[in-house]
Design a protein around this motif. Structure first.
Motif, PDB file in Angstrom:
ATOM      1  N   SER A 174      -2.662   6.347  -6.989  1.00 13.31           N
ATOM      2  CA  SER A 174      -3.077   6.400  -8.389  1.00 13.31           C
ATOM      3  C   SER A 174      -2.711   7.768  -8.965  1.00 13.31           C
ATOM      4  CB  SER A 174      -4.567   6.139  -8.510  1.00 13.31           C
ATOM      5  OG  SER A 174      -5.291   7.186  -7.928  1.00 13.31           O
ATOM      6  N   ASP A 197       0.112   0.696  -8.068  1.00 10.85           N
ATOM      7  CA  ASP A 197       0.940  -0.506  -8.156  1.00 10.85           C
ATOM      8  C   ASP A 197       2.105  -0.376  -7.180  1.00 10.85           C
ATOM      9  OD1 ASP A 197       2.550   1.358  -9.387  1.00 10.85           O
ATOM     10  OD2 ASP A 197       2.480   0.439 -11.362  1.00 10.85           O
ATOM     11  N   GLN A 240      -5.252   2.202 -11.046  1.00 11.09           N
ATOM     12  CA  GLN A 240      -4.928   1.393  -9.879  1.00 11.09           C
ATOM     13  C   GLN A 240      -3.485   1.653  -9.470  1.00 11.09           C
ATOM     14  OE1 GLN A 240      -5.793  -2.589 -11.134  1.00 11.09           O
ATOM     15  NE2 GLN A 240      -7.978  -2.362 -10.784  1.00 11.09           N
ATOM     16  N   VAL A 245     -10.629  -0.973 -14.492  1.00  8.27           N
ATOM     17  CA  VAL A 245     -10.257   0.037 -13.492  1.00  8.27           C
ATOM     18  C   VAL A 245     -11.396   0.188 -12.491  1.00  8.27           C
ATOM     19  CG1 VAL A 245      -8.739   1.309 -15.052  1.00  8.27           C
ATOM     20  CG2 VAL A 245     -11.142   1.937 -14.920  1.00  8.27           C
ATOM     21  N   PRO A 246     -11.090   0.610 -11.270  1.00  5.85           N
ATOM     22  CA  PRO A 246     -12.151   0.832 -10.284  1.00  5.85           C
ATOM     23  C   PRO A 246     -13.041   2.011 -10.685  1.00  5.85           C
ATOM     24  CG  PRO A 246      -9.964   1.092  -9.277  1.00  5.85           C
ATOM     25  CD  PRO A 246      -9.760   0.812 -10.712  1.00  5.85           C
TER      26      PRO A 246
END
Length: 129
Positions: free
Chosen positions: A117, A111, A109, A91-92
Motif C-alpha cells: 500500500s 493491488d 489496498q 479501505v481497511p
C-alpha cells in the motif's frame, strides 16, 4: 609575567586555530524525475481522505459514538471492529483505543501493480483524560 599554579604548558604549543581541509564537493547526479508513483499516491490519498470523512461523519452520530465508547471501555475489541466495519468503508481500518483516546489507521489496498500500500491516514482522537 606572573606565576600561575594552574597553568601547565603544553609542548608543542597548540595553535589558536586548527587547520583542516574540506573535501571538495563533486556535482551529484540524480535520476530523472518520474512522478507516476507520486500521482497515484495523491489519488489514493484522496480516497483515504474521503473515507476518513465518512468515518468522522458516522462517529459524530450521538448514538453510534456512545456505543463505540462503551464497547471500547469494556475492552470489546471485536465489537468495536464490527461497528467500524458496519460503516461500509472501502479501505481497511485498524482501530486501537486506550482509556484516553482512539486511533483509526486507514490504508490503501495493495493491488497487482503495487503489492504494497502506498498511503496511510491516521486519525487520532481524544475521548478522556
Amino acid at each position: 609575567m606572573y606565576y600561575n599554579p594552574f597553568h601547565y604548558p603544553v609542548y608543542p604549543p597548540i595553535p589558536a586555530y586548527y587547520t583542516y581541509t574540506v573535501n571538495p564537493s563533486y556535482p551529484r547526479s540524480y535520476p530523472p524525475v518520474d512522478t507516476k508513483i507520486f500521482v497515484k499516491s495523491v489519488k489514493s490519498f484522496r480516497l483515504l481522505m474521503e473515507q476518513g470523512s465518512i468515518l468522522l461523519d458516522r462517529l459524530s452520530d450521538p448514538g453510534f459514538d456512545y456505543k463505540i465508547m462503551s464497547a471500547a471501555q469494556q475492552g470489546k475489541h471485536s465489537e468495536v471492529d464490527a461497528m467500524i466495519k458496519s460503516i461500509g468503508l472501502k479501505v481497511p481500518v485498524i482501530t486501537k483505543f486506550t482509556p484516553s483516546g482512539i486511533n483509526f489507521i486507514l490504508t490503501t489496498q495493495a493491488d497487482q501493480t503495487h503489492p504494497m500500500s502506498c498511503c496511510t491516514l491516521s486519525v487520532a482522537m481524544k475521548w478522556g483524560l
